[in-house]
Scaffold this motif. Structure first.
Motif, mmCIF file in Angstrom:
data_model
loop_
_atom_site.group_PDB
_atom_site.id
_atom_site.type_symbol
_atom_site.label_atom_id
_atom_site.label_comp_id
_atom_site.label_asym_id
_atom_site.label_seq_id
_atom_site.Cartn_x
_atom_site.Cartn_y
_atom_site.Cartn_z
ATOM 1 N N ASP A 82 0.821 -1.208 0.000
ATOM 2 C CA ASP A 82 0.000 0.000 0.000
ATOM 3 C C ASP A 82 0.861 1.266 0.000
ATOM 4 O O ASP A 82 0.527 2.240 -0.670
ATOM 5 C CB ASP A 82 -0.960 -0.015 1.191
ATOM 6 C CG ASP A 82 -2.076 0.992 1.019
ATOM 7 O OD1 ASP A 82 -2.668 1.043 -0.084
ATOM 8 O OD2 ASP A 82 -2.360 1.732 1.981
ATOM 9 N N ARG B 43 0.559 3.985 -2.976
ATOM 10 C CA ARG B 43 0.225 5.387 -2.717
ATOM 11 C C ARG B 43 1.333 6.335 -3.167
ATOM 12 O O ARG B 43 1.072 7.496 -3.454
ATOM 13 C CB ARG B 43 -0.095 5.579 -1.243
ATOM 14 C CG ARG B 43 -1.434 4.892 -0.903
ATOM 15 C CD ARG B 43 -1.812 5.002 0.538
ATOM 16 N NE ARG B 43 -1.912 6.384 0.949
ATOM 17 C CZ ARG B 43 -1.802 6.788 2.211
ATOM 18 N NH1 ARG B 43 -1.578 5.904 3.176
ATOM 19 N NH2 ARG B 43 -1.914 8.060 2.525
ATOM 20 N N LYS C 102 -8.999 -4.684 -0.619
ATOM 21 C CA LYS C 102 -9.032 -3.254 -0.967
ATOM 22 C C LYS C 102 -7.782 -2.833 -1.725
ATOM 23 O O LYS C 102 -7.863 -2.087 -2.706
ATOM 24 C CB LYS C 102 -9.178 -2.401 0.296
ATOM 25 C CG LYS C 102 -10.544 -2.490 0.937
ATOM 26 C CD LYS C 102 -10.595 -1.657 2.213
ATOM 27 C CE LYS C 102 -11.923 -1.828 2.907
ATOM 28 N NZ LYS C 102 -11.979 -1.044 4.163
ATOM 29 N N ALA D 9 -7.568 -1.423 -5.540
ATOM 30 C CA ALA D 9 -6.923 -0.141 -5.820
ATOM 31 C C ALA D 9 -5.800 -0.311 -6.846
ATOM 32 O O ALA D 9 -5.645 0.528 -7.746
ATOM 33 C CB ALA D 9 -6.387 0.474 -4.526
ATOM 34 N N SER E 264 -5.203 3.214 -8.771
ATOM 35 C CA SER E 264 -5.401 4.295 -7.793
ATOM 36 C C SER E 264 -4.212 4.436 -6.858
ATOM 37 O O SER E 264 -3.664 3.444 -6.374
ATOM 38 C CB SER E 264 -6.668 4.015 -6.961
ATOM 39 O OG SER E 264 -6.762 4.959 -5.907
ATOM 40 N N GLU F 17 -4.758 6.700 -4.328
ATOM 41 C CA GLU F 17 -5.479 7.356 -3.234
ATOM 42 C C GLU F 17 -5.453 6.487 -1.972
ATOM 43 O O GLU F 17 -5.407 5.262 -2.066
ATOM 44 C CB GLU F 17 -6.930 7.615 -3.642
ATOM 45 C CG GLU F 17 -7.073 8.601 -4.765
ATOM 46 C CD GLU F 17 -6.481 9.954 -4.439
ATOM 47 O OE1 GLU F 17 -6.761 10.484 -3.337
ATOM 48 O OE2 GLU F 17 -5.725 10.486 -5.280
ATOM 49 N N PRO F 18 -5.523 7.129 -0.797
ATOM 50 C CA PRO F 18 -5.605 6.342 0.456
ATOM 51 C C PRO F 18 -6.831 5.434 0.422
ATOM 52 O O PRO F 18 -7.851 5.763 -0.175
ATOM 53 C CB PRO F 18 -5.745 7.412 1.537
ATOM 54 C CG PRO F 18 -5.198 8.661 0.924
ATOM 55 C CD PRO F 18 -5.504 8.566 -0.550
ATOM 56 N N LEU F 19 -6.695 4.292 1.079
ATOM 57 C CA LEU F 19 -7.825 3.381 1.165
ATOM 58 C C LEU F 19 -8.896 3.958 2.070
ATOM 59 O O LEU F 19 -8.571 4.564 3.098
ATOM 60 C CB LEU F 19 -7.375 2.028 1.744
ATOM 61 C CG LEU F 19 -6.405 1.210 0.920
ATOM 62 C CD1 LEU F 19 -6.010 -0.033 1.689
ATOM 63 C CD2 LEU F 19 -7.004 0.843 -0.420
ATOM 64 N N PRO F 20 -10.146 3.748 1.741
ATOM 65 C CA PRO F 20 -11.201 4.165 2.670
ATOM 66 C C PRO F 20 -11.189 3.280 3.922
ATOM 67 O O PRO F 20 -10.896 2.085 3.847
ATOM 68 C CB PRO F 20 -12.491 3.969 1.856
ATOM 69 C CG PRO F 20 -12.127 2.980 0.798
ATOM 70 C CD PRO F 20 -10.655 3.132 0.548
ATOM 71 N N ASP F 21 -11.447 3.874 5.063
ATOM 72 C CA ASP F 21 -11.557 3.124 6.315
ATOM 73 C C ASP F 21 -10.306 2.329 6.662
ATOM 74 O O ASP F 21 -10.412 1.216 7.154
ATOM 75 C CB ASP F 21 -12.759 2.188 6.299
ATOM 76 C CG ASP F 21 -14.056 2.934 6.080
ATOM 77 O OD1 ASP F 21 -14.842 2.463 5.255
ATOM 78 O OD2 ASP F 21 -14.266 3.980 6.704
ATOM 79 N N ARG F 22 -9.160 2.872 6.427
ATOM 80 C CA ARG F 22 -7.945 2.144 6.825
ATOM 81 C C ARG F 22 -7.300 2.850 7.963
ATOM 82 O O ARG F 22 -7.097 3.977 8.089
ATOM 83 C CB ARG F 22 -6.979 1.988 5.671
ATOM 84 C CG ARG F 22 -5.683 1.352 6.169
ATOM 85 C CD ARG F 22 -5.076 0.440 5.183
ATOM 86 N NE ARG F 22 -4.079 -0.341 5.877
ATOM 87 C CZ ARG F 22 -2.786 -0.228 5.679
ATOM 88 N NH1 ARG F 22 -2.321 0.594 4.814
ATOM 89 N NH2 ARG F 22 -1.939 -0.977 6.337
#
Length: 159
Positions: free
Chosen positions: A103, A107, A143, A147, A152, A154-159
């Motif tokens: 990740d 990112r 996730k 991504a 993507s 972008e930051p992961l949602p809800d991480r």
């Protein structure tokens, strides 16, 4: 085994999760310095660095802490981890450590490195149990995989 360092790590992580990110980061950085000066071992280094990575404001700093966690795990044995918790196995750490690096690289826009670490995470995911932790890591694996497929950064949602 009573482990003062791990008790302090747990308390700092809980503060960070409660929104006190800056103070949690300072406390974990202090513990890192203590461990580096001889107050701990590779198990402590791995855990502190892994949690400290998540408290960074800068993605490059997060990558550096995740790299430190992965480097430290090489010196951790199952026996040492089990002194803290009898259910721990070093192989069970690997999916999360690799996934964090995947990740980070994703990112930072390095899809190639991200895929390398993602594949390592996926290859070791069989070490995860059918418990809350295993479910959490498997969910993040999904996730990050999505991504990466979408390109993507972008930051992961809800991480």
């Amino acid at each position: 085994m009573e482990d003062d360092v791990m008790a302090r790590v747990t308390a700092a992580v809980q503060r960070g999760q409660a929104g006190e990110r800056a103070s949690a980061r300072v406390e974990l950085e202090t513990m890192w310095t203590e461990v580096e000066r001889g107050g701990g071992d590779d198990f402590h280094r791995c855990v502190i660095a892994h949690f400290l990575a998540d408290l960074q404001e800068n993605q490059q700093d997060e990558l550096r802490w995740d790299e430190r966690a992965l480097a430290a795990v090489d010196g951790v044995t199952d026996e040492r981890a089990q002194e803290f918790d009898g259910s721990l196995r070093v192989r069970g750490f690997m999916p999360s450590l690799y996934l964090s690096l995947a990740d980070d690289h994703r990112r930072l826009g390095d899809a190639g490195r991200a895929r390398e670490f993602f594949e390592k995470a996926r290859a070791t995911a069989d070490a995860l149990g059918d418990d809350a932790y295993g479910g959490l890591v498997k969910g993040i694996l999904d996730k990050v995989g999505r991504a990466l497929a979408e390109g993507s950064a972008e930051p992961l949602p809800d991480r």
